[in-house]
Design an enzyme around this catalytic site. Sequence first.
Site, PDB file in Angstrom:
ATOM      1  N   GLY A  72      59.011  50.005 -11.271  1.00  0.00           N
ATOM      2  CA  GLY A  72      59.166  50.865 -12.029  1.00  0.00           C
ATOM      3  C   GLY A  72      58.389  50.654 -13.545  1.00  0.00           C
ATOM      4  O   GLY A  72      57.854  51.707 -13.926  1.00  0.00           O
ATOM      5  N   ASP A 121      61.779  50.591 -17.122  1.00  0.00           N
ATOM      6  CA  ASP A 121      61.502  51.910 -16.989  1.00  0.00           C
ATOM      7  C   ASP A 121      62.815  52.590 -17.259  1.00  0.00           C
ATOM      8  O   ASP A 121      62.615  53.754 -18.256  1.00  0.00           O
ATOM      9  CB  ASP A 121      61.009  52.231 -15.631  1.00  0.00           C
ATOM     10  CG  ASP A 121      61.895  51.754 -14.406  1.00  0.00           C
ATOM     11  OD1 ASP A 121      62.672  50.570 -14.891  1.00  0.00           O
ATOM     12  OD2 ASP A 121      61.511  51.962 -13.340  1.00  0.00           O
ATOM     13  N   ASP A 152      70.344  52.713 -15.842  1.00  0.00           N
ATOM     14  CA  ASP A 152      71.094  53.625 -15.367  1.00  0.00           C
ATOM     15  C   ASP A 152      72.535  53.209 -15.498  1.00  0.00           C
ATOM     16  O   ASP A 152      73.012  53.442 -16.472  1.00  0.00           O
ATOM     17  CB  ASP A 152      71.048  54.122 -13.788  1.00  0.00           C
ATOM     18  CG  ASP A 152      71.680  55.165 -13.157  1.00  0.00           C
ATOM     19  OD1 ASP A 152      72.858  55.634 -13.808  1.00  0.00           O
ATOM     20  OD2 ASP A 152      71.599  55.683 -12.118  1.00  0.00           O
ATOM     21  N   PHE A 183      68.853  62.623 -11.345  1.00  0.00           N
ATOM     22  CA  PHE A 183      67.723  61.569 -10.616  1.00  0.00           C
ATOM     23  C   PHE A 183      66.272  62.171 -10.995  1.00  0.00           C
ATOM     24  O   PHE A 183      66.108  63.191 -10.838  1.00  0.00           O
ATOM     25  CB  PHE A 183      67.577  61.656  -9.236  1.00  0.00           C
ATOM     26  CG  PHE A 183      67.120  60.471  -8.880  1.00  0.00           C
ATOM     27  CD1 PHE A 183      67.824  58.953  -9.024  1.00  0.00           C
ATOM     28  CD2 PHE A 183      65.826  60.542  -8.155  1.00  0.00           C
ATOM     29  CE1 PHE A 183      67.075  58.187  -8.273  1.00  0.00           C
ATOM     30  CE2 PHE A 183      64.983  59.427  -7.545  1.00  0.00           C
ATOM     31  CZ  PHE A 183      65.805  58.460  -7.728  1.00  0.00           C
ATOM     32  N   VAL A 184      65.578  61.367 -11.690  1.00  0.00           N
ATOM     33  CA  VAL A 184      64.382  61.645 -12.157  1.00  0.00           C
ATOM     34  C   VAL A 184      63.249  60.999 -11.472  1.00  0.00           C
ATOM     35  O   VAL A 184      63.465  59.973 -11.095  1.00  0.00           O
ATOM     36  CB  VAL A 184      64.323  61.822 -13.707  1.00  0.00           C
ATOM     37  CG1 VAL A 184      65.221  62.453 -14.447  1.00  0.00           C
ATOM     38  CG2 VAL A 184      64.316  60.085 -14.211  1.00  0.00           C
TER      39      VAL A 184
END
Length: 183
Positions: A48, A104, A107, A156-157
């Site tokens: 990521g 990146d 979460d 969620f992206v």
Amino acid sequence: MKAEQLHGDLTRVLFTEAEIERRIAELAAQIDSDYAGKEPLLVGVLNGALMVMADFSRALASHCEMDWMAVSSYGAGTQSSGVVRILKDLSVDIKGRHVLVVEDIIDTGLTLAYLIQNLQSRGPASLEVMTMFRKPEALKGAVVPRYVGFDLPDEFVVGYGLDYAGRYRNLRDVGTLAPHIYA
Ligand code: XMP
Ligand code: MG
């Protein structure tokens, strides 16, 4: 690719390429100043962090080195389990180095907590984290990133290195996926 080339795969664009570029420049200026005379070792977390690392490292005005780790969370789906396996370790010894982990997205922060514990045991001179994106859950986590690009809603992206089922990493903008893509 650009958001408008996706023809409805996104519900909305959260951050455009231009906004990301501006924020990266601000972070780089801050880190240039904080690490003056220290030549940091940037540790990117694959896959990521690829885009962040490429843009952020080039936005720095000072020297830096780069190395990479690849980790995988055990457990399926989009939930992080906190059990982490190192798929690719660093190539260099970080003892005595000023290490800046480039992420990146954070979460739950479980992946990062494991990584930081592991890197700390190798005796770096300093160890900090820069993440491009942070989700609300991360605020409860053990690891506090020193540098954060943008805070995200709890959705969620995809884009700018972030994928869904392997796709959308090469999207220049960041946005939320339309429900029909998940179906
Ligand atoms: P934790 O929960 O351990 O997980 O901080 C971090 C990793 O989970 C992935 N992740 C996402 N990937 N869009 C993505 O494409 C998201 O919204 C998202 N949220 C978490 C990502 O691999 C990250 O490194
Ligand atoms: Mg990651």
